[in-house]
Write an enzyme that holds these catalytic residues in place. Sequence first.
Site, mmCIF file in Angstrom:
data_model
loop_
_atom_site.group_PDB
_atom_site.id
_atom_site.type_symbol
_atom_site.label_atom_id
_atom_site.label_comp_id
_atom_site.label_asym_id
_atom_site.label_seq_id
_atom_site.Cartn_x
_atom_site.Cartn_y
_atom_site.Cartn_z
ATOM 1 N N SER A 85 47.496 38.151 40.445
ATOM 2 C CA SER A 85 47.732 37.571 40.644
ATOM 3 C C SER A 85 46.443 35.795 39.921
ATOM 4 O O SER A 85 45.622 36.459 39.609
ATOM 5 C CB SER A 85 47.758 36.640 42.096
ATOM 6 N N ASP A 86 47.495 35.296 40.300
ATOM 7 C CA ASP A 86 45.602 34.081 40.299
ATOM 8 C C ASP A 86 45.151 33.854 41.519
ATOM 9 O O ASP A 86 45.974 34.180 42.276
ATOM 10 C CB ASP A 86 46.600 32.937 39.236
ATOM 11 N N TRP A 87 44.215 33.370 40.854
ATOM 12 C CA TRP A 87 43.527 33.449 42.238
ATOM 13 C C TRP A 87 43.957 32.809 42.986
ATOM 14 O O TRP A 87 43.580 31.055 43.177
ATOM 15 C CB TRP A 87 42.034 32.732 41.047
#
Length: 798
Positions: A232-234
């Site tokens: 996932s993106d942060w």
Amino acid sequence: MEDEKVLDIKERTNQIYDSMKLRQKATLLYGNEFTHTNAIPKCGIRSVSLFDGPQGPAKSVVNGTNAKASSFPSPCLLACSWDPELIQDVGKAIGKEAAHYKIDVLLAPGANIKRNPLCGRNFEYFSEDPLLSGKMAAGYINGVQSNGVGCCIKHFAANNQETNRMMYSSEIDPRALQEIYLKGFKIAIDESNPWAVMCSYNKLRGIYCSENEWLLNKTLRDQWGYEGPVISDWGAVLHPVLCHNAGLDLEMPCKENRSKQIAKSVKKGLISQQMFEKSVKRMIELSLKTGNYSDEGFSYDHSYEMTLKAAEESMVLAKNTGILPLSSYDDCCIIGAYAKEPRFQGLGSAEVKPYTVTSLLDFAKTKKGKPIPFEKGYRMDDTEDKNLIFKAVDLASSKKKVILVLGLKDCYDKEGIDRPDMRLPESQVSLFKAIYSVNQNVIVVICTGAPVELPFVDDAKAVLLSYLGGAATGEAIHKILTGQVNPSGKTAETWPLHYYDVPNYANYTQDGLQVLYKESIYVGYRYYVTANKKTMFPFGHGLSYSRFEYSNLKINKDKIDDNKPAIVTLNVKNTSKIPGKEVVQLYISAKSASIFRVKRELKGFKKIFLDAGEQKTIEFEVGFDDFAHWSTTSEKFEVEGGEYLLEIGSSVEDIRLSEKIDVVSGYKENKYYHISFLPSYYNLEKDRDFNVMDYEFEMLLDHHIKYSKKKRFDWNSSLNSLSKKRVFKKVIKEIENGQEKRGFPPNIQKLIANETMSYPIRLYAPYFGERKLKVLLDRANRRPLLAIKDRLFYVRKK
């Protein structure tokens, strides 16, 4: 040997998996703090470190240390090289440095399409064209991974603006999605097999990319055959259980211990046992791959040399009336603050603390070695200073030639915010006008991460687009101006004359949660060429100090089917006395089709070196699939038969040679809407502005545009919507106090503040703790009993 190594990792992965307990397995599916995965030493699983890296290793910035790293040219400049082999060499240098810093996986490169010039993160992306973007990304990945350091390609997918980036839904018709926004990712994955893929924050057609099974499983894995993990993106995870079911493997970052929740969900069947096993094994494999990196041959000096070479090969000489190259600086002066304090990188997670940075003034000397006369000309906070202009004009009047270095402050190329407009600061435009009134020999150097309007372009004698050149930006500019390097860069994106010429200018950075991609496949040059829209610098444009002649175009067959590709050959000759490089570009144009098509589409390119007077034969292979479009009837790429044009050019608007070819296919598109339903998409050249009504776009989407209305506050509620709730005032105050200032201009500070307030509260869960924020949400929703329950027994739902 490589196959044996892969087989060995697979065997070891299965052995480790079988030896693990359920809670241990669950631990691998979420991060440990901000930049690492969880380690399980007893099982032989090491923690994997993940840091940004498109401009060089960003570890020191994230860790807040004083360690320095090499600053490589930004991808916006690297793509202008049109040279995947050069990008691979850059990747090797970055990989060696990443290994030196003990980084396991670089969160790079970004393969998103440059849909609009205002995107604040365009400096991290390669191109508006998926073929060029995919080839550049593949080169970068192959280079980095040759050192045993992994790459995580991002942001998958359709993440093309920073405004509301964590909340909006990209509403894209299926054809544009496949032909434009997914294609570059597929090319990069096919040609380089990155160790990981990062999903983006946004929704795609109404579903978060982190929860989008069609995107992560059906497309990425089932259709494309990708076997690595998806990260996932942060802060992109809203519902952990939904994400893991949809194909997400690792949630980043995470300060919560999710092992109990995930294990319980697996036991109850809320997370598929099959999906769980695949995700755990992918994370075990990633761990086993890492730690075998090598920084042999690494030195900051070598990195600088690679940075210099890449910048020299990529900077674009966009205009030259013959004033360049300079024989010397003796009759010149230099004006512009960025000549002394260079723009060399964009800001955000990709930012590095540079080991060294060179400016133009470091190298611009007279024949006797004396410094060139210099004036700042403008303030870097964008406010106009008449005294600085007066001094600059006084200096310009005393010299024969003026080198004027202009650009945007680094905060205009920044993750998290989009640029407010496409203009240079008014102080710089006024400066040019004032200088031109006393000296017409003005050479302009533009330092930005994306196109800007240049109202004075007709008056400039030369224009060099240096973009963001990294540590060696000053030396590279110097060598090109003085002819020590023959420029060979070509624009990887269109430079429009005005922002209102951009096809999606009216529906970009919308405040709502629906972003309508009404332009469909007409992105970048595909629109400008088809609509006969004049541009400042077209896609693929770039001048040289050499002259190149194209001739003798031949195709080895009159017809092409799905059996064998056509071989296209032509001759290119350097007719000057100066050795140089040229980028030869192949475009395809459909002469007849039952659906709307763009006038010209890039299908191949080659960068070649030619000595003075030398001629070479260039060969392209054109396959049946190169003529394909995405069919909404069959839901796959199809080829329509008919007459096509193969065009060879030095840019998309500078076509030198062309030849017809017949494509043999019995397929005819029978579902696509008729011109009477989609007139805007068939008649681009007849309209000054590309205005598409909602009903017309909905026909292309094949569904109605849905606008959601929130009734309760939840994890996706923005700080702005919560700002009036007393219980959130302390949290919001703390976030506001932590906002980046850096002496940014007031308009940028306002944009940063507005963007921060648009973020969903879930983004701050790793910092404040999920339990605390959930209790505050309960109280904001006036549910005190639930707040007490969550304080005692909280587990994130779904």
